[in-house]
Motif scaffolding. Structure first.
Motif, PDB file in Angstrom:
ATOM      1  N   VAL A   8     -18.560 -35.575 -76.545  1.00 49.89           N
ATOM      2  CA  VAL A   8     -18.525 -34.739 -77.746  1.00 49.89           C
ATOM      3  C   VAL A   8     -18.913 -35.612 -78.932  1.00 49.89           C
ATOM      4  CG1 VAL A   8     -17.097 -33.335 -79.280  1.00 49.89           C
ATOM      5  CG2 VAL A   8     -16.765 -33.198 -76.812  1.00 49.89           C
ATOM      6  N   ARG A  10     -19.416 -35.626 -82.972  1.00 50.10           N
ATOM      7  CA  ARG A  10     -19.062 -34.897 -84.195  1.00 50.10           C
ATOM      8  C   ARG A  10     -19.453 -35.695 -85.425  1.00 50.10           C
ATOM      9  NH1 ARG A  10     -13.129 -33.176 -82.105  1.00 50.10           N
ATOM     10  NH2 ARG A  10     -13.442 -34.979 -80.793  1.00 50.10           N
ATOM     11  N   LYS A  13     -15.764 -36.827 -90.839  1.00 48.67           N
ATOM     12  CA  LYS A  13     -15.202 -35.905 -91.834  1.00 48.67           C
ATOM     13  C   LYS A  13     -15.851 -36.097 -93.209  1.00 48.67           C
ATOM     14  CE  LYS A  13     -12.120 -33.517 -89.535  1.00 48.67           C
ATOM     15  NZ  LYS A  13     -12.480 -32.128 -89.227  1.00 48.67           N
ATOM     16  N   GLN A  19     -25.176 -27.378 -90.713  1.00 51.04           N
ATOM     17  CA  GLN A  19     -25.190 -26.189 -89.851  1.00 51.04           C
ATOM     18  C   GLN A  19     -23.897 -25.383 -90.011  1.00 51.04           C
ATOM     19  OE1 GLN A  19     -26.406 -27.540 -85.827  1.00 51.04           O
ATOM     20  NE2 GLN A  19     -26.673 -25.370 -85.374  1.00 51.04           N
ATOM     21  N   ILE A  23     -23.108 -21.495 -91.561  1.00 55.96           N
ATOM     22  CA  ILE A  23     -22.299 -20.462 -90.895  1.00 55.96           C
ATOM     23  C   ILE A  23     -21.200 -19.977 -91.841  1.00 55.96           C
ATOM     24  CG2 ILE A  23     -20.669 -20.050 -89.007  1.00 55.96           C
ATOM     25  CD1 ILE A  23     -22.389 -22.096 -87.369  1.00 55.96           C
ATOM     26  N   VAL A  38     -16.097 -24.838 -90.959  1.00 53.42           N
ATOM     27  CA  VAL A  38     -16.843 -24.770 -89.695  1.00 53.42           C
ATOM     28  C   VAL A  38     -17.698 -26.025 -89.609  1.00 53.42           C
ATOM     29  CG1 VAL A  38     -18.556 -23.499 -88.338  1.00 53.42           C
ATOM     30  CG2 VAL A  38     -16.958 -22.231 -89.774  1.00 53.42           C
ATOM     31  N   ARG A  39     -17.573 -26.738 -88.501  1.00 55.69           N
ATOM     32  CA  ARG A  39     -18.395 -27.938 -88.313  1.00 55.69           C
ATOM     33  C   ARG A  39     -19.030 -27.891 -86.930  1.00 55.69           C
ATOM     34  NH1 ARG A  39     -17.502 -31.739 -92.276  1.00 55.69           N
ATOM     35  NH2 ARG A  39     -18.212 -33.498 -91.056  1.00 55.69           N
ATOM     36  N   VAL A  40     -20.332 -28.128 -86.881  1.00 55.84           N
ATOM     37  CA  VAL A  40     -21.057 -28.038 -85.619  1.00 55.84           C
ATOM     38  C   VAL A  40     -21.403 -29.441 -85.129  1.00 55.84           C
ATOM     39  CG1 VAL A  40     -23.106 -27.124 -84.465  1.00 55.84           C
ATOM     40  CG2 VAL A  40     -22.007 -25.804 -86.283  1.00 55.84           C
ATOM     41  N   GLY A  41     -21.027 -29.720 -83.899  1.00 56.39           N
ATOM     42  CA  GLY A  41     -21.353 -30.999 -83.271  1.00 56.39           C
ATOM     43  C   GLY A  41     -22.094 -30.750 -81.962  1.00 56.39           C
ATOM     44  N   LYS A  42     -22.222 -31.816 -81.175  1.00 58.75           N
ATOM     45  CA  LYS A  42     -22.923 -31.686 -79.894  1.00 58.75           C
ATOM     46  C   LYS A  42     -21.951 -31.868 -78.739  1.00 58.75           C
ATOM     47  CE  LYS A  42     -26.030 -34.691 -81.216  1.00 58.75           C
ATOM     48  NZ  LYS A  42     -27.112 -35.692 -81.185  1.00 58.75           N
ATOM     49  N   TYR A  43     -22.213 -31.138 -77.653  1.00 56.42           N
ATOM     50  CA  TYR A  43     -21.414 -31.232 -76.432  1.00 56.42           C
ATOM     51  C   TYR A  43     -22.388 -31.557 -75.306  1.00 56.42           C
ATOM     52  CZ  TYR A  43     -18.018 -29.857 -72.871  1.00 56.42           C
ATOM     53  OH  TYR A  43     -17.148 -29.843 -71.818  1.00 56.42           O
ATOM     54  N   ILE A  44     -22.268 -32.755 -74.751  1.00 54.13           N
ATOM     55  CA  ILE A  44     -23.256 -33.209 -73.773  1.00 54.13           C
ATOM     56  C   ILE A  44     -22.602 -33.342 -72.402  1.00 54.13           C
ATOM     57  CG2 ILE A  44     -24.916 -35.029 -73.215  1.00 54.13           C
ATOM     58  CD1 ILE A  44     -24.315 -35.504 -76.522  1.00 54.13           C
ATOM     59  N   LEU A  68     -27.206 -41.055 -77.674  1.00 55.77           N
ATOM     60  CA  LEU A  68     -26.568 -39.787 -78.010  1.00 55.77           C
ATOM     61  C   LEU A  68     -25.965 -39.722 -79.403  1.00 55.77           C
ATOM     62  CD1 LEU A  68     -24.719 -38.962 -74.664  1.00 55.77           C
ATOM     63  CD2 LEU A  68     -27.016 -38.339 -75.350  1.00 55.77           C
TER      64      LEU A  68
ATOM     65  N   ARG B  39     -27.287 -32.236 -70.021  1.00 54.50           N
ATOM     66  CA  ARG B  39     -27.470 -30.965 -70.720  1.00 54.50           C
ATOM     67  C   ARG B  39     -26.737 -31.030 -72.062  1.00 54.50           C
ATOM     68  NH1 ARG B  39     -29.663 -27.071 -67.386  1.00 54.50           N
ATOM     69  NH2 ARG B  39     -28.926 -25.310 -68.614  1.00 54.50           N
ATOM     70  N   GLY B  41     -25.278 -29.155 -75.361  1.00 54.36           N
ATOM     71  CA  GLY B  41     -24.824 -27.890 -75.925  1.00 54.36           C
ATOM     72  C   GLY B  41     -24.246 -28.125 -77.313  1.00 54.36           C
ATOM     73  N   TYR B  43     -20.830 -27.965 -79.965  1.00 53.49           N
ATOM     74  CA  TYR B  43     -19.371 -28.034 -80.044  1.00 53.49           C
ATOM     75  C   TYR B  43     -19.006 -27.673 -81.478  1.00 53.49           C
ATOM     76  CZ  TYR B  43     -14.679 -29.979 -79.526  1.00 53.49           C
ATOM     77  OH  TYR B  43     -13.323 -30.149 -79.468  1.00 53.49           O
ATOM     78  N   GLU B  45     -16.219 -26.713 -84.360  1.00 56.22           N
ATOM     79  CA  GLU B  45     -14.823 -26.797 -84.784  1.00 56.22           C
ATOM     80  C   GLU B  45     -14.612 -25.873 -85.973  1.00 56.22           C
ATOM     81  OE1 GLU B  45     -13.142 -31.136 -84.178  1.00 56.22           O
ATOM     82  OE2 GLU B  45     -14.997 -31.110 -85.345  1.00 56.22           O
TER      83      GLU B  45
END
Lengths: 84, 84
Positions: A8, A10, A13, A19, A23, A38-44, A68, B39, B41, B43, B45
């Motif tokens: 993950v 992120r 802060k 992004q 939202i 709202v905070r958007v991160g990556k999930y790999i 990454l 892959r 995706g 994440y 919060e």
């Protein structure tokens, strides 16, 4: 032995995350004030071969450092487990 | 009452995920064949105000449907808990 890993990534802060802000703005425009952040991160998700759990963790840690995530702006958390 | 939610958005297995493929290709070019799949995706919060856990879950589910994920190509999993 096959292992699966989740990474993950992120934004820290202290870093503005555009992004998530977009939202949040869209929600505000719809009149919804109940969302505070709202905070958007990556999930790999990673599937890899390694001799043991420790070797798998080391490989994923190196991958995360090299490709990454940007340690200046982002935090990164890694979980590795055996793939069933 | 403040609640925090995490939403993980992943491409479906049947959908080619180009960011992960690029990472995998880069690893192969470095001569590392031990990574079998990568892959990427999203994440997300979220911090929100809601009357109770059920209301918070409902709000986040609606947000995910409306703004966060495309059900044709992506799967989405949601966890909501009270913010300490």
């Amino acid at each position: 032995m096959p292992y699966k890993a989740n990474v993950v990534v992120r934004y820290k802060k202290s870093v503005l995350e555009p992004q998530g802000q977009a939202i949040l703005l869209s929600l505000r425009e719809q009149g919804d004030e109940s969302f505070l952040d709202v905070r958007v991160g990556k999930y790999i998700e990673i599937l890899l071969e390694a001799e043991n759990l420790q070797a798998a963790e080391e490989k994923v840690r190196k991958l995360a450092e090299d490709l990454l995530h940007n340690p200046v702006m982002e935090n990164c958390s890694i979980t590795v487990s055996q793939d069933d």
